[in-house]
Design an enzyme around this catalytic site. Structure first.
Site, PDB file in Angstrom:
ATOM      1  N   PHE A 145      -1.559  13.973  14.089  1.00  0.00           N
ATOM      2  CA  PHE A 145      -2.951  14.286  13.746  1.00  0.00           C
ATOM      3  C   PHE A 145      -3.956  13.294  14.328  1.00  0.00           C
ATOM      4  CE2 PHE A 145      -0.519  15.852   9.907  1.00  0.00           C
ATOM      5  CZ  PHE A 145      -0.568  17.187  10.281  1.00  0.00           C
TER       6      PHE A 145
ATOM      7  N   LYS B  18      12.531   2.308  15.499  1.00  0.00           N
ATOM      8  CA  LYS B  18      13.466   2.125  14.374  1.00  0.00           C
ATOM      9  C   LYS B  18      13.622   3.404  13.580  1.00  0.00           C
ATOM     10  CE  LYS B  18      10.117   1.831  11.019  1.00  0.00           C
ATOM     11  NZ  LYS B  18      10.034   2.325   9.644  1.00  0.00           N
TER      12      LYS B  18
END
Length: 416
Positions: free
Chosen positions: A104, A257
């Site tokens: 977004f 990660k």
């Protein structure tokens, strides 16, 4: 949204504690939706109007001082103002903190353009990387380019609910203040902040090149936005922050990660135990470092991955209890798709690891470097089974959606 509320809580506590530097009230833009107060909430009371029918989320936050949907049970400071209007929320603000799903960002920046003060600065808490036909960039720098501001990054071993409950943790902020942000010749803690050959309106980005953004200096009446000021804004007794200059390292640590955590979740779901997760984390850290050195060689510092919360610490947390890990584990245990687990477990929120895996793979394919990152590639390939099935234009060895989680060890084995 839970992480956004947790960060807003920290910021609001510090603005109240340092009114000599910051405005006390913190405007928190909230995507408006109507929600019911949960029956298990302490605020639920059938005799009161708020509990009798759905209410606007901003109204509930402002009246109850709690985000009953995304961060239930955690009191929020009364100087947080939930605002459904993004343009009103940023009015006259000189520091903007971005915390929303990365898909977004472009639309949000479009809404903000022309509505922020020209000398505003930002901190991005967004996990992921921005991939386009032009290549790859960090979300903090994409925000900066879209809005014409400087934007740093925050990432670390920070499970949102634990942060909100004030359980002690650490985080890392990458903020390399440009020369224009200091009333002194050299901002404290800045690598690029010396007057040197750079005009005050210019600064270097993570590629080591001059940024295309021409900054507007802070007016002299504002405090210098140095490392010290940023630490005042984010550091709490339960939320310790270290401020460094490595924007690429902090951003990549937060993005990659999440992909590795999916692999760890698959391993846990298969019942492989802690040894398997440790092996995945080791390879994941190696690929983080290789990615930084390969694509951000001028500014990335390998030590960030080993020494800072945004590196190995965040890897351990994310591969042990983070939402990407949990959802990947559940998908194996219940033989469900990741999308199905998202709908069932995340209360309307989305995983960042899945979209990051797809974005990173698209970039690696563009660069012809897919084979150099076997773990990142293996996670993408596992997800492609669920999301896209067989991909006709991919080579048949790995990327046709023909791998299972059980094949990950073979795919990441060092054959040399």
């Amino acid at each position: 949204m839970s992480r956004g509320s947790a960060i807003a809580k920290i910021v609001a506590e510090n603005t109240k504690a340092h009114t000599d530097v910051f405005e006390e009230n913190v405007q928190m833009w909230v995507y408006e939706e109507e929600v019911h107060i949960p029956t298990e909430s302490k605020h639920y009371n059938t005799r009161k109007e708020l509990s009798s029918q759905p209410q606007k989320l901003t109204k509930l936050i402002n009246e109850l001082h709690e985000n009953v949907k995304y961060l239930p049970g955690v009191p929020l400071p009364q100087n947080i103002v939930a605002n459904p209007s993004i343009t009103d929320a940023v009015k006259d603000s000189t520091i903007l903190v971005f915390n929303l799903p990365h898909q977004f960002i472009s639309k949000t920046c479009e809404q903000l353009r022309g509505h922020i003060v020209p000398f505003a600065r930002g901190i991005s808490c967004i996990k992921g990387v921005d991939v386009s036909s032009e290549g790859i960039s960090l979300f903090c720098e994409s925000i900066g380019q879209k809005l014409g501001i400087y934007c740093g990054a925050l990432s670390g071993a920070n499970i949102a609910n634990e942060v909100a409950q004030e359980k002690w943790c650490e985080s890392t902020i990458a903020y390399d203040p440009p020369p224009a942000d200091s009333q002194q010749p050299t901002p404290a803690g800045s690598r690029s902040g010396s007057p040197g050959p750079l005009p005050l309106t210019e600064h270097k980005d993570s590629s080591g090149k001059l940024s295309r953004v021409k900054l507007r200096p802070l007016p002299h009446e504002y405090p210098a936005l140095s490392h010290d000021t940023m630490k005042r804004l984010f550091h709490r007794p339960y939320f310790h922050v270290r401020i460094i200059d490595d924007v690429a390292g902090v951003s990549l640590g937060g993005a990659l990660k999440n992909v590795v955590a999916l692999a760890a979740g698959f391993a846990e779901g298969l019942g492989w135990g802690d040894n398997a997760k440790a092996a995945i984390m080791r390879v994941g850290i190696l690929e983080q470092v290789k990615f930084g050195k390969t694509f951000f060689p001028e500014t990335f510092e390998a030590g960030t991955m080993l020494e800072e919360s945004c590196g190995v610490a965040d890897m351990i947390t994310s591969c042990s209890s983070g939402r990407n890990f949990r959802c990947a584990r559940t998908s194996i245990q219940k033989n469900m798709s990741i999308g199905g687990v998202e709908q069932q477990e995340l209360n309307g929120q989305k995983l960042q690891g899945t979209t990051t895996a797809e974005d990173v793979h698209a970039f690696l394919k563009q660069q012809g470097r897919v084979a150099d990152f076997p773990l990142l590639t293996a996670v993408y390939s596992k997800l492609s089974v669920e999301r896209m099935g067989i991909i006709a234009n991919e080579k048949p060895d790995v990327l046709q959606g023909k791998i299972s989680a059980q094949q990950i060890p073979d795919l990441i084995e060092d054959k040399h």
